[in-house]
Motif scaffolding. Sequence first.
Motif, mmCIF file in Angstrom:
data_model
loop_
_atom_site.group_PDB
_atom_site.id
_atom_site.type_symbol
_atom_site.label_atom_id
_atom_site.label_comp_id
_atom_site.label_asym_id
_atom_site.label_seq_id
_atom_site.Cartn_x
_atom_site.Cartn_y
_atom_site.Cartn_z
ATOM 1 N N ASP A 26 0.771 -1.240 0.140
ATOM 2 C CA ASP A 26 -0.117 -0.124 -0.057
ATOM 3 C C ASP A 26 1.085 1.058 0.040
ATOM 4 O O ASP A 26 0.673 2.244 -0.710
ATOM 5 N N LYS A 27 1.991 1.270 0.876
ATOM 6 C CA LYS A 27 2.666 2.427 0.890
ATOM 7 C C LYS A 27 3.454 2.718 -0.244
ATOM 8 O O LYS A 27 3.789 3.972 -0.869
ATOM 9 N N LEU A 28 4.072 1.762 -0.810
ATOM 10 C CA LEU A 28 4.935 1.712 -2.092
ATOM 11 C C LEU A 28 4.174 1.959 -3.234
ATOM 12 O O LEU A 28 4.460 3.106 -3.996
ATOM 13 N N GLY A 29 2.842 1.393 -3.349
ATOM 14 C CA GLY A 29 2.049 1.739 -4.442
ATOM 15 C C GLY A 29 1.695 3.451 -4.301
ATOM 16 O O GLY A 29 1.555 4.038 -5.293
ATOM 17 N N GLY A 30 1.171 3.742 -2.952
ATOM 18 C CA GLY A 30 0.806 5.199 -2.816
ATOM 19 C C GLY A 30 2.012 6.267 -3.365
ATOM 20 O O GLY A 30 1.782 7.049 -4.048
ATOM 21 N N LEU A 31 3.266 5.427 -3.031
ATOM 22 C CA LEU A 31 4.341 6.577 -3.280
ATOM 23 C C LEU A 31 4.593 6.719 -4.591
ATOM 24 O O LEU A 31 4.819 7.955 -5.125
ATOM 25 N N VAL A 32 4.582 5.512 -5.404
ATOM 26 C CA VAL A 32 4.804 5.552 -6.716
ATOM 27 C C VAL A 32 3.580 6.256 -7.583
ATOM 28 O O VAL A 32 3.831 7.061 -8.614
ATOM 29 N N ALA A 33 2.381 6.131 -7.139
ATOM 30 C CA ALA A 33 1.107 6.808 -7.702
ATOM 31 C C ALA A 33 1.136 8.299 -7.410
ATOM 32 O O ALA A 33 0.812 9.068 -8.198
ATOM 33 N N ALA A 34 1.750 8.751 -6.386
ATOM 34 C CA ALA A 34 2.028 10.119 -6.072
ATOM 35 C C ALA A 34 2.983 10.778 -6.886
ATOM 36 O O ALA A 34 2.930 11.974 -7.094
ATOM 37 N N LEU A 35 3.901 10.063 -7.412
ATOM 38 C CA LEU A 35 4.938 10.743 -8.306
ATOM 39 C C LEU A 35 4.331 11.140 -9.476
ATOM 40 O O LEU A 35 3.403 10.442 -10.076
ATOM 41 N N PRO A 36 4.661 12.383 -9.865
ATOM 42 C CA PRO A 36 4.027 12.821 -11.005
ATOM 43 C C PRO A 36 4.598 12.341 -12.345
ATOM 44 O O PRO A 36 5.048 13.144 -13.375
ATOM 45 N N MET A 37 4.081 11.101 -12.622
ATOM 46 C CA MET A 37 4.888 10.310 -13.488
ATOM 47 C C MET A 37 4.231 10.566 -14.888
ATOM 48 O O MET A 37 4.811 10.839 -16.218
ATOM 49 N N VAL A 38 2.824 10.754 -14.686
ATOM 50 C CA VAL A 38 2.148 11.125 -16.136
ATOM 51 C C VAL A 38 2.391 12.566 -16.395
ATOM 52 O O VAL A 38 2.579 12.882 -17.584
ATOM 53 N N THR A 39 2.648 13.570 -15.708
ATOM 54 C CA THR A 39 3.113 14.821 -15.965
ATOM 55 C C THR A 39 4.393 14.920 -16.601
ATOM 56 O O THR A 39 4.696 15.438 -17.688
ATOM 57 N N VAL A 40 5.243 14.086 -15.971
ATOM 58 C CA VAL A 40 6.793 14.056 -16.521
ATOM 59 C C VAL A 40 6.710 13.437 -18.014
ATOM 60 O O VAL A 40 7.230 14.009 -18.752
ATOM 61 N N LEU A 41 5.834 12.300 -18.044
ATOM 62 C CA LEU A 41 5.778 11.770 -19.595
ATOM 63 C C LEU A 41 5.318 12.903 -20.288
ATOM 64 O O LEU A 41 5.971 12.870 -21.653
ATOM 65 N N THR A 42 4.197 13.471 -20.113
ATOM 66 C CA THR A 42 3.713 14.511 -20.840
ATOM 67 C C THR A 42 4.743 15.574 -21.332
ATOM 68 O O THR A 42 4.834 15.916 -22.500
ATOM 69 N N LEU A 43 5.615 16.115 -20.523
ATOM 70 C CA LEU A 43 6.411 16.922 -20.538
ATOM 71 C C LEU A 43 7.464 16.437 -21.514
ATOM 72 O O LEU A 43 7.902 17.417 -22.449
ATOM 73 N N ILE A 44 8.002 15.379 -21.289
ATOM 74 C CA ILE A 44 8.840 14.540 -22.103
ATOM 75 C C ILE A 44 8.240 14.529 -23.415
ATOM 76 O O ILE A 44 8.933 14.642 -24.681
ATOM 77 N N TRP A 45 7.177 14.243 -23.648
ATOM 78 C CA TRP A 45 6.272 13.986 -25.166
ATOM 79 C C TRP A 45 6.144 15.416 -25.758
ATOM 80 O O TRP A 45 6.597 15.424 -26.960
ATOM 81 N N LEU A 46 5.906 16.304 -24.944
ATOM 82 C CA LEU A 46 5.839 17.574 -25.571
ATOM 83 C C LEU A 46 7.185 18.069 -26.072
ATOM 84 O O LEU A 46 7.053 18.751 -27.302
ATOM 85 N N TYR A 47 8.260 17.676 -25.152
ATOM 86 C CA TYR A 47 9.493 18.331 -25.611
ATOM 87 C C TYR A 47 10.173 17.380 -26.940
ATOM 88 O O TYR A 47 10.523 18.043 -27.762
#
Length: 116
Positions: A26-47
Motif C-alpha cells: 500500500d505504501k509503495l503503491g501510494g508513493l509511486v502513484a503520487a509521483l508525477p509520472m504522467v506529468t513528467v511523461l507528458t512534458l517529455i512527449w511535448l519536448y
Amino acid sequence: MQYIIMKYLITAGVVVLVSEFAKRSDKLGGLVAALPMVTVLTLIWLYVEQQPTSKIANHAYYTFWYVLPTLPMFLLFPYLLPKIGFVFTLISCVIFTILIFFLFALVVKQFGVDLL
C-alpha cells in the motif's frame, strides 16, 4: 503511427507499474502513484514533439494549480469507502472534487490565476 503506438505502450506501462506496486505494498503503491509520472511523461512527449517551451512551461504551471484541489479527495475516499462502498465512494469523490475545483478556481482567480 509507430510513434503514437510507442507513446501508448509507455504511458500504459506506467499505469500497470503503479497498479502492480500497489498490489504488493500500500505504501509503495501510494508513493509511486503520487509521483508525477504522467506529468513528467507528458512534458517529455511535448519536448520530443518540439512544442514551444512556453507550452511545456504552461503545462507544468497549470498542472500544479489543478492538482491542489484534487488532494482532499484522497482523504475523503478512505473515509467513505467502508461506509458507502466503492462505486458510491468513487462517484461522491468525483462530485466533491469538481465542486472543490470550482470553488478553488474562484478563490485563486482573485490572485490572478485563471483556471477556467
